[in-house]
Enzyme design. Structure first.
Site, PDB file in Angstrom:
ATOM      1  N   THR A 152     -11.588  -8.792  -0.112  1.00 13.40           N
ATOM      2  CA  THR A 152     -11.977  -9.181  -1.469  1.00 13.40           C
ATOM      3  C   THR A 152     -11.777 -10.665  -1.689  1.00 13.40           C
ATOM      4  O   THR A 152     -12.154 -11.192  -2.724  1.00 13.40           O
ATOM      5  CB  THR A 152     -11.139  -8.397  -2.500  1.00 13.40           C
ATOM      6  OG1 THR A 152      -9.746  -8.596  -2.226  1.00 13.40           O
ATOM      7  CG2 THR A 152     -11.453  -6.912  -2.422  1.00 13.40           C
ATOM      8  N   ASP A 200      -9.357  -2.747   6.316  1.00 10.97           N
ATOM      9  CA  ASP A 200      -9.524  -3.123   4.912  1.00 10.97           C
ATOM     10  C   ASP A 200      -8.527  -4.220   4.557  1.00 10.97           C
ATOM     11  O   ASP A 200      -7.428  -4.282   5.120  1.00 10.97           O
ATOM     12  CB  ASP A 200      -9.305  -1.902   4.028  1.00 10.97           C
ATOM     13  CG  ASP A 200      -9.877  -2.087   2.633  1.00 10.97           C
ATOM     14  OD1 ASP A 200     -10.628  -3.060   2.415  1.00 10.97           O
ATOM     15  OD2 ASP A 200      -9.573  -1.255   1.755  1.00 10.97           O
ATOM     16  N   LYS A 215     -17.835  -1.598   0.464  1.00 14.89           N
ATOM     17  CA  LYS A 215     -17.431  -2.103   1.777  1.00 14.89           C
ATOM     18  C   LYS A 215     -16.952  -0.975   2.687  1.00 14.89           C
ATOM     19  O   LYS A 215     -17.354  -0.893   3.855  1.00 14.89           O
ATOM     20  CB  LYS A 215     -16.343  -3.179   1.611  1.00 14.89           C
ATOM     21  CG  LYS A 215     -16.811  -4.411   0.855  1.00 14.89           C
ATOM     22  CD  LYS A 215     -15.758  -5.503   0.825  1.00 14.89           C
ATOM     23  CE  LYS A 215     -14.563  -5.124  -0.029  1.00 14.89           C
ATOM     24  NZ  LYS A 215     -14.930  -4.970  -1.454  1.00 14.89           N
ATOM     25  N   THR A 216     -16.102  -0.098   2.159  1.00 15.83           N
ATOM     26  CA  THR A 216     -15.625   1.030   2.964  1.00 15.83           C
ATOM     27  C   THR A 216     -16.776   1.971   3.310  1.00 15.83           C
ATOM     28  O   THR A 216     -16.872   2.466   4.440  1.00 15.83           O
ATOM     29  CB  THR A 216     -14.530   1.796   2.201  1.00 15.83           C
ATOM     30  OG1 THR A 216     -13.452   0.909   1.900  1.00 15.83           O
ATOM     31  CG2 THR A 216     -14.007   2.963   3.027  1.00 15.83           C
ATOM     32  N   ARG A 225     -18.328   2.268  -7.878  1.00 15.44           N
ATOM     33  CA  ARG A 225     -17.132   3.106  -7.937  1.00 15.44           C
ATOM     34  C   ARG A 225     -16.789   3.457  -9.380  1.00 15.44           C
ATOM     35  O   ARG A 225     -16.460   4.597  -9.701  1.00 15.44           O
ATOM     36  CB  ARG A 225     -15.955   2.388  -7.272  1.00 15.44           C
ATOM     37  CG  ARG A 225     -14.652   3.204  -7.306  1.00 15.44           C
ATOM     38  CD  ARG A 225     -13.499   2.393  -6.758  1.00 15.44           C
ATOM     39  NE  ARG A 225     -13.710   2.067  -5.355  1.00 15.44           N
ATOM     40  CZ  ARG A 225     -13.012   1.146  -4.693  1.00 15.44           C
ATOM     41  NH1 ARG A 225     -12.091   0.443  -5.328  1.00 15.44           N
ATOM     42  NH2 ARG A 225     -13.245   0.907  -3.422  1.00 15.44           N
TER      43      ARG A 225
END
Length: 357
Positions: free
Chosen positions: A161, A112, A67-68, A220
């Protein structure tokens, strides 16, 4: 004090620097999420052709899926500066007003965990997103005055999330919503190949498969495990990482073939042995493994449930036959999972704290 988890969401400063270096800068470099990538590409291309800022974008999905990275890519594709903040950091309307009033035209604002923003700031964001205007209230009580402040056109990229916690009025103001899914092993191998090239690592195809299979479907985590394998290979003076070397490295870090780490296995083992497979309440289970309930619920439980190793029922957590098989234990009879038809169905997420005392 609990030991750090290799697959936990927290990152050390050095890890964040390396993680940032591995992030793709443009959409054509981004691996996976084909549907979201295709739709987002269309949105951005149309905005460029119209000569206007892109519509506001909401990205949802579990941590670590990009997402980032996509927010950074949106700014890069639109050739616009990027401002980064987070929902928890905006607890007052004044905090948001200060950020919005300092934006330049076309700038991308990334928030975020947007669902954790305070309600007053959230209500101010409604007008900013829709009309590019905010009202700054000066004074208190009957003497309070609202001063309108025009904002330059900007693009808000929100990440969450837990999309279900976003109020409808906020969710509806986003022009594009993309939900990110977990990656397949094949997609993770592509991510790892790109990362290995940037890290100047020699890894065989079987080595990539071994690391990808233990990465919980999350880029990640895959990149983090690859760096730990790199460290292991460096210490052991191995020039080319194959499946055997990757497996040995990850075994040393206590990440097993299904991607479970020490915490995951402790939770499963306690559930299967100390509590006979359950059902057992979350707090009791957390005490049994020496962790906080929130840690068990947010770090270990989602993956265990997704892999079918644990079930959530109205009566508590239970171990499934796959959990016993993975732990190398015989399945008990009668099995606790046979008693509940709602293992993953409606009602399975209801609180089970009545079991605690």
């Amino acid at each position: 004090m609990a030991e750090p988890s290799l697959v936990a969401s927290q990152e050390e400063p050095e890890e964040r620097v390396i993680e940032a270096a591995l992030r793709p800068k443009f959409l054509d470099e981004f691996v996976g999420q084909a549907r979201v990538r295709r739709q987002l590409s269309l949105v951005l291309e149309a905005s460029r052709l119209r000569g206007r800022t892109a519509d506001h974008v909401l990205l949802s999905g579990p941590p670590g899926l990009g997402k980032t990275t996509l927010a950074m890519i949106i700014a890069g594709e639109m050739n616009a500066p990027l401002r980064i903040s987070s929902g928890p950091a905006i607890q007052h309307a004044g905090d948001l007003a200060a950020i919005l009033s300092s934006l330049s035209e076309g700038e991308v604002l990334f928030l975020d965990e947007i669902h954790r923003m305070s309600r007053p700031a959230e209500e101010m964001l409604y007008m900013a997103m829709e009309d590019f205007r905010v009202d700054i209230v000066v004074g208190k009580g009957a003497g309070a005055t609202a001063i309108p402040l025009d904002l330059p056109p900007f693009t808000l990229v929100g990440a969450t999330t837990r999309a279900g916690l976003l109020p409808g009025p906020l969710r509806d103001r986003f022009g594009f919503t993309g939900h990110l899914e977990f990656y397949s092993v094949e997609e993770l191998e592509l991510v790892l190949r790109r990362s290995a090239g940037l890290l100047d690592l020699r890894v065989t195809s079987a080595g990539f498969t071994e690391v990808a299979g233990r990465s919980r479907g999350t880029p990640r985590i895959a990149n983090r495990l690859l760096r730990r394998v790199r460290d292991w290979a460096l210490v052991h003076q191995i020039d080319q990482i194959d499946a055997r070397a990757a497996g040995a490295a990850l075994d040393m870090y206590e990440v097993d073939a299904k991607g479970l780490d020490r915490l995951d296995r402790n939770v499963l083992t306690a559930l299967a042995t100390k509590f006979g497979g359950g059902p057992v309440g979350l707090s009791t289970l957390a005490i049994a493994v020496g962790e906080e309930p929130e840690t068990v619920e947010t770090v270990a439980e989602p993956y265990l449930v997704r892999e079918g190793l644990m079930g959530r029922t109205p009566r508590g957590r239970i171990a499934t036959p796959l959990a016993y098989e993975h732990l190398g234990l015989p399945v008990p009879a009668p099995a606790p999972f046979a008693e509940s038809a709602t293992l993953f169905g409606p009602g399975s997420d209801e609180p089970d704290e009545s079991l605690e005392e």
